[in-house]
Design a protein around this motif. Structure first.
Motif, PDB file in Angstrom:
ATOM      1  N   UNK A 105       0.853  -1.194   0.000  1.00 38.32           N
ATOM      2  CA  UNK A 105       0.000   0.000   0.000  1.00 38.32           C
ATOM      3  C   UNK A 105       0.885   1.239   0.000  1.00 38.32           C
ATOM      4  N   UNK A 106       0.318   2.354  -0.412  1.00 33.86           N
ATOM      5  CA  UNK A 106       1.073   3.608  -0.388  1.00 33.86           C
ATOM      6  C   UNK A 106       0.115   4.782  -0.226  1.00 33.86           C
ATOM      7  N   UNK A 107       0.655   5.901   0.238  1.00 30.52           N
ATOM      8  CA  UNK A 107      -0.092   7.159   0.308  1.00 30.52           C
ATOM      9  C   UNK A 107       0.809   8.262  -0.227  1.00 30.52           C
ATOM     10  N   UNK A 108       0.194   9.233  -0.884  1.00 30.18           N
ATOM     11  CA  UNK A 108       0.955  10.356  -1.414  1.00 30.18           C
ATOM     12  C   UNK A 108       1.198  11.397  -0.329  1.00 30.18           C
ATOM     13  N   UNK A 109       2.340  12.090  -0.447  1.00 32.83           N
ATOM     14  CA  UNK A 109       2.692  13.175   0.460  1.00 32.83           C
ATOM     15  C   UNK A 109       2.697  14.480  -0.318  1.00 32.83           C
ATOM     16  N   UNK A 110       2.377  15.582   0.355  1.00 29.06           N
ATOM     17  CA  UNK A 110       2.382  16.885  -0.307  1.00 29.06           C
ATOM     18  C   UNK A 110       3.783  17.241  -0.795  1.00 29.06           C
ATOM     19  N   UNK A 111       3.832  18.063  -1.809  1.00 33.37           N
ATOM     20  CA  UNK A 111       5.107  18.418  -2.421  1.00 33.37           C
ATOM     21  C   UNK A 111       6.052  19.092  -1.432  1.00 33.37           C
ATOM     22  N   UNK A 112       5.512  19.875  -0.489  1.00 34.58           N
ATOM     23  CA  UNK A 112       6.351  20.568   0.482  1.00 34.58           C
ATOM     24  C   UNK A 112       6.373  19.859   1.834  1.00 34.58           C
ATOM     25  N   UNK A 113       6.099  18.558   1.843  1.00 38.68           N
ATOM     26  CA  UNK A 113       6.082  17.787   3.087  1.00 38.68           C
ATOM     27  C   UNK A 113       7.445  17.836   3.776  1.00 38.68           C
ATOM     28  N   UNK A 114       8.520  17.743   2.982  1.00 41.91           N
ATOM     29  CA  UNK A 114       9.881  17.825   3.499  1.00 41.91           C
ATOM     30  C   UNK A 114      10.502  19.148   3.079  1.00 41.91           C
TER      31      UNK A 114
END
Length: 307
Positions: free
Chosen positions: A31-40
């Motif tokens: 499974x996977x989930x997307x992270x926001x572009x500015x997460x890091x």
């Protein structure tokens, strides 16, 4: 190793379950989930998590997709977050603290980072015939602050992270059955804006190259850039190992990269790359919608034996 493996990248958080049966480690679920572009945040070795609470929430979202609770797990990081370098050494101290101090000194001479800010893992590998000192060590290092942030976020969800590695070293384990017996083999790991090349001699890593590039490069310019670097690696092999004939190359990357990278690797090494296809046993049971390069490093981490 526990059957649970997580992977973190700049835009995605992944989870794989790899149970063990009589035939060894097998694929269970992914499974996977997307992270926001500015997460890091931007920065070397992955930057930092901007909002730790958001990472905890993403972990919770991912856990909700799984079929069983997770208490212990391994973690796989991108190659530019947890990097690899090699160093020659004399006799290594037996005491762990003295050994670590020596390896930190060796690392300080090689990398442009504050050693005090790094977490270091290392193990001895066979020496090269051409080296000056009797021993050789492969060292993996990452940002101590980022790793602590990640460990604490998983800890808040009741998960203890044990083994931490990067994608290339995890792939080395995943592909051991196919490459471990060869005198010289390679794994090419291709991402959107970077690639890694891991050279393996009889199952042990001997060279690791990581190179990033601009995604807006015209195709011909990218081809020249890649071929120049691949040929430099082949020259290094000839100088340090006395040979540059790679017996087998495995290409690991998105399906869109397979055609051009197969041509470039063939041109540079005069060897036709193999692709992660249905012949690899750890791909049995994976949905056709999931690309093999997403799962293979997680599988390798689940197969890793830690002394």
């Amino acid at each position: 190793m526990p059957p649970h493996v997580f992977g973190i990248e700049r835009r995605r958080l992944r989870y794989g379950l790899f149970p063990t049966n009589g035939d060894g480690v097998r694929f269970g679920e992914y499974h996977s989930v997307e992270l926001d572009e500015d997460f890091f945040s931007d920065g070397p070795l992955g930057g930092l998590v901007r909002e730790p609470a958001e990472l905890q929430a993403a972990i919770g979202e991912l856990l909700a997709k799984g079929s069983m609770p997770v208490k212990e797990a391994s973690l796989v990081l991108p190659d530019d977050w947890f990097r690899i370098t090699f160093s020659e050494a004399g006799e290594l101290p037996r005491k762990p603290d003295e050994r670590l101090e020596l390896l930190r000194f060796k690392l300080k001479l090689q990398v442009p980072f504050r050693i005090e800010d790094l977490r270091l893992d290392a193990r001895e590998v066979p020496p090269l015939a051409s080296q000056e000192e009797p021993r050789r060590v492969v060292m993996g290092f990452g940002s101590s602050q980022l790793l602590t942030q990640v460990e604490e976020a998983f800890g808040e969800r009741g998960i203890r992270l044990g083994h931490i590695s990067n994608q290339s070293l995890s792939l080395l384990t995943a592909l051991h059955a196919a490459l471990g017996g060869l005198d010289l083999a390679a794994v090419a790991l291709v991402a959107e804006n970077a690639y890694s090349l891991l050279i393996i001699q009889r199952g042990e890593p001997v060279v690791h190259r990581y190179k990033s590039y601009h995604t807006e490069l015209p195709p011909e310019a990218l081809r020249r850039f890649v071929l120049r670097d691949l040929r430099l690696t082949r020259t290094f092999l000839a100088e340090k190992l006395g040979r540059d004939e790679v017996q087998r190359i495995v290409l690991v990357g998105p399906r869109t990269a397979e055609a051009p990278w197969s041509d470039w690797l063939q041109e540079a090494f005069e060897a036709t790359p193999s692709l992660l296809g249905e012949e690899w046993p750890f791909l049995e049971g994976i949905s056709p919608s999931v690309e093999a390069n997403e799962v293979a490093p997680l599988f390798g981490a689940a197969c890793t034996e830690v002394a």
